[in-house]
Design an enzyme around this catalytic site. Sequence first.
Site, PDB file in Angstrom:
ATOM      1  N   THR A 234       0.839  -1.216   0.000  1.00 20.06           N
ATOM      2  CA  THR A 234       0.000   0.000   0.000  1.00 20.06           C
ATOM      3  C   THR A 234       0.869   1.259   0.000  1.00 20.06           C
ATOM      4  OG1 THR A 234      -0.241   0.037   2.427  1.00 20.06           O
ATOM      5  CG2 THR A 234      -1.931  -1.118   1.180  1.00 20.06           C
ATOM      6  N   ALA A 281      -3.417   5.600   0.799  1.00 22.88           N
ATOM      7  CA  ALA A 281      -4.828   5.151   0.782  1.00 22.88           C
ATOM      8  C   ALA A 281      -4.850   3.641   0.993  1.00 22.88           C
ATOM      9  CB  ALA A 281      -5.471   5.537  -0.540  1.00 22.88           C
ATOM     10  N   HIS A 282      -4.194   3.214   2.108  1.00 22.93           N
ATOM     11  CA  HIS A 282      -4.035   1.777   2.380  1.00 22.93           C
ATOM     12  C   HIS A 282      -5.344   0.998   2.167  1.00 22.93           C
ATOM     13  CE1 HIS A 282      -0.385   2.881   4.640  1.00 22.93           C
ATOM     14  NE2 HIS A 282      -1.117   3.766   5.293  1.00 22.93           N
ATOM     15  N   ASP A 283      -6.385   1.453   2.892  1.00 27.12           N
ATOM     16  CA  ASP A 283      -7.599   0.641   2.960  1.00 27.12           C
ATOM     17  C   ASP A 283      -8.341   0.592   1.629  1.00 27.12           C
ATOM     18  OD1 ASP A 283      -6.989   0.187   5.581  1.00 27.12           O
ATOM     19  OD2 ASP A 283      -8.382   1.658   6.392  1.00 27.12           O
TER      20      ASP A 283
END
Length: 367
Positions: A234, A281-283
């Site tokens: 990510t 914007a990992h998620d």
Amino acid sequence: MKGPDLVRRQLLIGAAGIGTGAALTSVAGYASPVMPESGASRGPRRIIIDTDPGVDDALAILLALKSPEVKVEAITAVAGNVPLDLTLRNALRLVEIAGRTDIPVAAGANRPLKRRLVTAAYVHGNNGLAGVEFPEPKTKPTAEPAPQLIRRIVRQSPGEVSIVAIGPLTNLALAFREDPQLPSQIRSVTIMGGSLSGGNITPAAEFNSYVDPEAAQAVYQSGARITMIGLDVTRKAALSEGQVHLLESAGNQAGRAAGRIMRATLEQVRRTGANGGRLLAHDSMAVASFIDPSLVTLQDVHIEVETEGELTAGETVGYRKTPMRRSAPLLEAPAVADDAPFQPNAKAAVDVDGDRFLSFLIGRLAG
Ligand code: BDR
Ligand code: CA
């Protein structure tokens, strides 16, 4: 057409392209590594989002709500980035912003299984949305707590419902503890968490697995069909200033809300130096790769989560080949051969097409 309008149009065209491809992929190919298609219904894939909003959780939720390939059955909140009362209220706010108050939102665990809660206000602000104020939610959470809601929805449609888990895994671990057969009834579990190399909250551990390593270990060893989208991947995609601007000037309320949150987060990470000052914007990568698996490259892994280490708890040790060796035995322990053969318990992302992911994300939110 010029400047931002042209960029927006190109992004929207890109997003539409991915959407069409993903719909085809989901019928033809995606199901096979996860679960045979037989018995599962066609059409949008049904998901529960387990989450701790959280600035990047907010983006991920809005992305899912704006994606026709998925049907969000429920959103379950857990303590993580901020305490549960805030993650729950933020989840309720987000369904209101997206005009989707038909989606049940449940309160889950208010602390990890065995540890004190550690939060991440240094990225997410004291309110979990980088300090951006949205109205108090009017919508109420379900009476049913998150682990029970997850269990009921999955049990009602065995093999059909997937989980996208983007916070500490406490709710899932509790659901699995109550119902040990549940993992085999879940179509797939996509996790944003862990890392095949290096952490963010400690040198060893990524935040979600650091907060509740015992829960993460229980989920990885549960037999569920897991895809891990880890921090090492990510981190490869950061939103640009221009992309934040596109969100801020979006023609819809959810996109503009995402823009406000991302603007405030950008200012915050630049000020504090968190995430190297980059806007991650990992998620959303977990949601996007669930919709379009071709965005990431996956590899078979066996994940064990470190729960003993004083310095390393939450580290996700990813074996990729035989032998799956553990630490050398202490003098007082019996000398046993410890060369277990490689047996994958997950697929882990090892790479991402970062530009395509970001165009998809921004295109969907701004479109
Ligand atoms: C993960 O930790 C949280 O702070 C984010 O919301 C994301 O889920 C990244 O390490
Ligand atoms: Ca999160």
